[in-house]
Motif scaffolding. Structure first.
Motif, PDB file in Angstrom:
ATOM      1  N   PRO A 103       8.752   3.066   5.499  1.00  0.00           N
ATOM      2  CA  PRO A 103       8.863   2.449   4.169  1.00  0.00           C
ATOM      3  C   PRO A 103       8.844   0.920   4.192  1.00  0.00           C
ATOM      4  O   PRO A 103       8.266   0.296   3.295  1.00  0.00           O
ATOM      5  CB  PRO A 103      10.210   2.985   3.651  1.00  0.00           C
ATOM      6  CG  PRO A 103      10.357   4.314   4.323  1.00  0.00           C
ATOM      7  CD  PRO A 103       9.775   4.132   5.700  1.00  0.00           C
ATOM      8  N   ASN A 104       9.448   0.310   5.237  1.00  0.00           N
ATOM      9  CA  ASN A 104       9.479  -1.163   5.275  1.00  0.00           C
ATOM     10  C   ASN A 104       8.144  -1.771   5.712  1.00  0.00           C
ATOM     11  O   ASN A 104       8.014  -2.993   5.787  1.00  0.00           O
ATOM     12  CB  ASN A 104      10.607  -1.633   6.193  1.00  0.00           C
ATOM     13  CG  ASN A 104      10.421  -1.184   7.634  1.00  0.00           C
ATOM     14  OD1 ASN A 104       9.505  -0.419   7.945  1.00  0.00           O
ATOM     15  ND2 ASN A 104      11.282  -1.661   8.514  1.00  0.00           N
ATOM     16  N   GLU A 105       7.130  -0.942   6.021  1.00  0.00           N
ATOM     17  CA  GLU A 105       5.817  -1.449   6.409  1.00  0.00           C
ATOM     18  C   GLU A 105       4.790  -1.342   5.279  1.00  0.00           C
ATOM     19  O   GLU A 105       3.661  -1.823   5.427  1.00  0.00           O
ATOM     20  CB  GLU A 105       5.292  -0.663   7.625  1.00  0.00           C
ATOM     21  CG  GLU A 105       6.132  -0.838   8.877  1.00  0.00           C
ATOM     22  CD  GLU A 105       5.679   0.068   9.997  1.00  0.00           C
ATOM     23  OE1 GLU A 105       5.609  -0.407  11.153  1.00  0.00           O
ATOM     24  OE2 GLU A 105       5.389   1.255   9.717  1.00  0.00           O
ATOM     25  N   ALA A 109       1.163  -3.244   4.632  1.00  0.00           N
ATOM     26  CA  ALA A 109      -0.042  -2.409   4.653  1.00  0.00           C
ATOM     27  C   ALA A 109      -0.898  -2.672   3.414  1.00  0.00           C
ATOM     28  O   ALA A 109      -2.129  -2.748   3.508  1.00  0.00           O
ATOM     29  CB  ALA A 109       0.345  -0.936   4.723  1.00  0.00           C
ATOM     30  N   GLU A 110      -0.280  -2.818   2.260  1.00  0.00           N
ATOM     31  CA  GLU A 110      -1.038  -3.118   1.041  1.00  0.00           C
ATOM     32  C   GLU A 110      -1.749  -4.468   1.163  1.00  0.00           C
ATOM     33  O   GLU A 110      -2.902  -4.614   0.729  1.00  0.00           O
ATOM     34  CB  GLU A 110      -0.109  -3.106  -0.167  1.00  0.00           C
ATOM     35  CG  GLU A 110       0.342  -1.698  -0.573  1.00  0.00           C
ATOM     36  CD  GLU A 110       1.130  -1.708  -1.870  1.00  0.00           C
ATOM     37  OE1 GLU A 110       1.571  -2.802  -2.295  1.00  0.00           O
ATOM     38  OE2 GLU A 110       1.315  -0.621  -2.467  1.00  0.00           O
ATOM     39  N   THR A 122      -3.586  -0.396  -3.258  1.00  0.00           N
ATOM     40  CA  THR A 122      -2.240   0.111  -3.542  1.00  0.00           C
ATOM     41  C   THR A 122      -1.970   1.379  -2.747  1.00  0.00           C
ATOM     42  O   THR A 122      -2.813   2.283  -2.690  1.00  0.00           O
ATOM     43  CB  THR A 122      -2.091   0.409  -5.047  1.00  0.00           C
ATOM     44  OG1 THR A 122      -2.414  -0.760  -5.790  1.00  0.00           O
ATOM     45  CG2 THR A 122      -0.675   0.856  -5.369  1.00  0.00           C
ATOM     46  N   ILE A 123      -0.800   1.470  -2.135  1.00  0.00           N
ATOM     47  CA  ILE A 123      -0.388   2.710  -1.479  1.00  0.00           C
ATOM     48  C   ILE A 123      -0.065   3.718  -2.579  1.00  0.00           C
ATOM     49  O   ILE A 123       0.798   3.486  -3.417  1.00  0.00           O
ATOM     50  CB  ILE A 123       0.846   2.497  -0.573  1.00  0.00           C
ATOM     51  CG1 ILE A 123       0.579   1.389   0.458  1.00  0.00           C
ATOM     52  CG2 ILE A 123       1.215   3.808   0.118  1.00  0.00           C
ATOM     53  CD1 ILE A 123      -0.497   1.693   1.441  1.00  0.00           C
ATOM     54  N   ARG A 124      -0.755   4.851  -2.557  1.00  0.00           N
ATOM     55  CA  ARG A 124      -0.630   5.823  -3.634  1.00  0.00           C
ATOM     56  C   ARG A 124      -0.763   7.240  -3.076  1.00  0.00           C
ATOM     57  O   ARG A 124      -1.012   7.413  -1.883  1.00  0.00           O
ATOM     58  CB  ARG A 124      -1.719   5.559  -4.678  1.00  0.00           C
ATOM     59  CG  ARG A 124      -3.129   5.620  -4.099  1.00  0.00           C
ATOM     60  CD  ARG A 124      -4.127   4.848  -4.937  1.00  0.00           C
ATOM     61  NE  ARG A 124      -5.507   5.026  -4.464  1.00  0.00           N
ATOM     62  CZ  ARG A 124      -6.036   4.354  -3.444  1.00  0.00           C
ATOM     63  NH1 ARG A 124      -5.316   3.470  -2.782  1.00  0.00           N
ATOM     64  NH2 ARG A 124      -7.294   4.577  -3.072  1.00  0.00           N
ATOM     65  N   ASP A 125      -0.617   8.236  -3.966  1.00  0.00           N
ATOM     66  CA  ASP A 125      -0.734   9.621  -3.539  1.00  0.00           C
ATOM     67  C   ASP A 125      -2.205   9.968  -3.301  1.00  0.00           C
ATOM     68  O   ASP A 125      -3.113   9.214  -3.680  1.00  0.00           O
ATOM     69  CB  ASP A 125      -0.130  10.552  -4.589  1.00  0.00           C
ATOM     70  CG  ASP A 125       0.526  11.771  -3.949  1.00  0.00           C
ATOM     71  OD1 ASP A 125       0.247  12.037  -2.767  1.00  0.00           O
ATOM     72  OD2 ASP A 125       1.321  12.451  -4.627  1.00  0.00           O
ATOM     73  N   PHE A 126      -2.455  11.130  -2.693  1.00  0.00           N
ATOM     74  CA  PHE A 126      -3.821  11.519  -2.340  1.00  0.00           C
ATOM     75  C   PHE A 126      -4.731  11.640  -3.558  1.00  0.00           C
ATOM     76  O   PHE A 126      -5.950  11.503  -3.452  1.00  0.00           O
ATOM     77  CB  PHE A 126      -3.797  12.855  -1.585  1.00  0.00           C
ATOM     78  CG  PHE A 126      -3.410  14.037  -2.434  1.00  0.00           C
ATOM     79  CD1 PHE A 126      -4.379  14.787  -3.087  1.00  0.00           C
ATOM     80  CD2 PHE A 126      -2.084  14.395  -2.591  1.00  0.00           C
ATOM     81  CE1 PHE A 126      -4.031  15.877  -3.872  1.00  0.00           C
ATOM     82  CE2 PHE A 126      -1.721  15.479  -3.378  1.00  0.00           C
ATOM     83  CZ  PHE A 126      -2.688  16.225  -4.022  1.00  0.00           C
ATOM     84  N   ASP A 127      -4.162  11.916  -4.733  1.00  0.00           N
ATOM     85  CA  ASP A 127      -4.961  12.060  -5.947  1.00  0.00           C
ATOM     86  C   ASP A 127      -4.982  10.781  -6.781  1.00  0.00           C
ATOM     87  O   ASP A 127      -5.273  10.813  -7.981  1.00  0.00           O
ATOM     88  CB  ASP A 127      -4.431  13.223  -6.790  1.00  0.00           C
ATOM     89  CG  ASP A 127      -2.940  13.075  -7.105  1.00  0.00           C
ATOM     90  OD1 ASP A 127      -2.335  12.075  -6.675  1.00  0.00           O
ATOM     91  OD2 ASP A 127      -2.397  13.970  -7.771  1.00  0.00           O
ATOM     92  N   LYS A 134       9.952   2.990  -3.444  1.00  0.00           N
ATOM     93  CA  LYS A 134      11.369   2.675  -3.214  1.00  0.00           C
ATOM     94  C   LYS A 134      12.175   3.933  -2.899  1.00  0.00           C
ATOM     95  O   LYS A 134      13.254   3.839  -2.306  1.00  0.00           O
ATOM     96  CB  LYS A 134      11.950   1.959  -4.428  1.00  0.00           C
ATOM     97  CG  LYS A 134      11.337   0.584  -4.668  1.00  0.00           C
ATOM     98  CD  LYS A 134      11.981  -0.094  -5.865  1.00  0.00           C
ATOM     99  CE  LYS A 134      11.373  -1.474  -6.102  1.00  0.00           C
ATOM    100  NZ  LYS A 134      11.974  -2.154  -7.295  1.00  0.00           N
ATOM    101  N   ALA A 135      11.655   5.084  -3.303  1.00  0.00           N
ATOM    102  CA  ALA A 135      12.389   6.329  -3.068  1.00  0.00           C
ATOM    103  C   ALA A 135      12.096   6.930  -1.694  1.00  0.00           C
ATOM    104  O   ALA A 135      12.730   7.906  -1.298  1.00  0.00           O
ATOM    105  CB  ALA A 135      12.052   7.340  -4.159  1.00  0.00           C
ATOM    106  N   LEU A 136      11.157   6.361  -0.978  1.00  0.00           N
ATOM    107  CA  LEU A 136      10.784   6.908   0.322  1.00  0.00           C
ATOM    108  C   LEU A 136      11.842   6.572   1.368  1.00  0.00           C
ATOM    109  O   LEU A 136      12.319   5.444   1.444  1.00  0.00           O
ATOM    110  CB  LEU A 136       9.431   6.360   0.769  1.00  0.00           C
ATOM    111  CG  LEU A 136       8.229   6.727  -0.123  1.00  0.00           C
ATOM    112  CD1 LEU A 136       6.982   6.013   0.380  1.00  0.00           C
ATOM    113  CD2 LEU A 136       8.010   8.230  -0.137  1.00  0.00           C
ATOM    114  N   ASP A 137      12.177   7.551   2.182  1.00  0.00           N
ATOM    115  CA  ASP A 137      13.161   7.334   3.244  1.00  0.00           C
ATOM    116  C   ASP A 137      12.660   7.807   4.608  1.00  0.00           C
ATOM    117  O   ASP A 137      13.423   7.944   5.559  1.00  0.00           O
ATOM    118  CB  ASP A 137      14.483   8.033   2.906  1.00  0.00           C
ATOM    119  CG  ASP A 137      14.305   9.532   2.705  1.00  0.00           C
ATOM    120  OD1 ASP A 137      13.151  10.012   2.766  1.00  0.00           O
ATOM    121  OD2 ASP A 137      15.325  10.218   2.487  1.00  0.00           O
ATOM    122  N   LYS A 138      11.355   8.097   4.708  1.00  0.00           N
ATOM    123  CA  LYS A 138      10.767   8.535   5.976  1.00  0.00           C
ATOM    124  C   LYS A 138       9.312   8.096   6.019  1.00  0.00           C
ATOM    125  O   LYS A 138       8.724   7.752   4.982  1.00  0.00           O
ATOM    126  CB  LYS A 138      10.875  10.051   6.130  1.00  0.00           C
ATOM    127  CG  LYS A 138      10.174  10.829   5.036  1.00  0.00           C
ATOM    128  CD  LYS A 138      10.357  12.323   5.257  1.00  0.00           C
ATOM    129  CE  LYS A 138       9.649  13.129   4.152  1.00  0.00           C
ATOM    130  NZ  LYS A 138       9.838  14.586   4.352  1.00  0.00           N
TER     131      LYS A 138
END
Length: 284
Positions: A103-105, A109-110, A122-127, A134-138
């Protein structure tokens, strides 16, 4: 005189029977020879397909081994490999570098994606739907580089594939096994794109127990396993042994369609098994 005629008729009948038996044996032998020739042709075809699959899997292994200590946030990871992968085989639809980003990278990456001129950094979902970063923890698996770079592929980097129904499980299996893994058949590039399979090879930095990411090669199914042309002696259908209800076929133009297997339909003349990406596939 009657007796002589009877003897002649009997001899003629025996001659006819013997001639018929000889003709039947010749016909039976011709059928057996044709069957042997067809089986040999099918074996040659399956062997050529297996050789093709083995070469592509070897390419993935070699490409993943060329990485040493990859920086996961870089968006030009394929740059050192471009000449090597094209020198080996060029029939993939596209190759990609999928990085496992913490998450801190993601912010860095963007910035990398933007600096490399990709359509949507933008980092986004596959679709292409927004992700709550901010909710990512892994770590998540984000596509960071693609080859070739063209208007159709430049929009792919930045997508995270963890929740993709086909690519997500494939990456999980590749990470668990540490070996190249093939996906289920899936449309490539877009929803109505050509049907293909993705081969993912995990990349392990020196001394690491978890991969830094995956190098993937996407291939059209028709060119990989279902090549049918005017010179083909038979039509080929591809079936996943784990699911006997559906099969894939390709026409002479290479267009692949999926169809349900008719339970009352004709059985395939012969079935051969090929292996690709840690999985068995049936060629009917």
């Amino acid at each position: 005189m009657v007796r002589l005629g009877f003897i002649v008729a009997l001899i003629a009948l025996i001659g006819v029977l013997l001639s018929g038996l000889a003709a039947y044996r010749v016909h039976d032998q011709e059928l057996a020879i044709d069957g042997i020739a067809l089986a040999r042709a099918i074996d040659v075809h399956a062997s050529l397909v297996q050789d093709r699959l083995t070469e592509r899997e070897l390419l993935a292994r070699v490409a993943s081994g060329l990485f040493r200590t990859p920086s996961m946030v870089k968006a030009n990871m394929l740059q050192p490999l471009r000449s090597a992968i094209y020198a080996f085989k060029t029939d993939f639809v596209f190759a990609a570098w999928i990085a496992r980003l913490r998450p801190n990278e993601l912010a860095a990456a963007e910035a990398e994606l933007k600096a490399n001129g990709f359509t949507n950094p933008t980092i986004r979902d596959f679709d292409d739907q927004a992700l709550d970063l901010k909710a990512l923890d892994k770590p998540i698996n984000v596509l960071m580089d693609v080859e070739p770079r063209n208007p159709e592929t430049l929009s792919i980097p930045g997508r995270a594939f963890d929740r993709h129904s086909v690519v997500g499980p494939m990456l999980a299996r590749a990470m668990a096994s540490g070996k190249p893994v093939a996906s289920d058949p899936v449309p490539l590039l877009r929803l109505n794109g050509p049907v293909g399979v993705v081969l993912a090879a995990p990349v392990f930095p020196e001394g690491a127990s978890e991969p830094a990411g995956f190098i993937t090669f996407s291939y059209e199914l028709s060119a990989l396993m279902l090549t049918n042309d005017d010179s083909s002696l038979f039509a080929v259908a591809l079936k996943d042994p784990r699911d006997s209800n559906d099969e894939f076929t390709a026409n002479e133009q290479g267009f692949v369609t999926s169809r349900a297997v008719r339970q009352d339909g004709p059985m395939p003349s012969m079935v051969r098994t090929v292996t690709f990406g840690g999985r068995d596939w049936s060629l009917d």
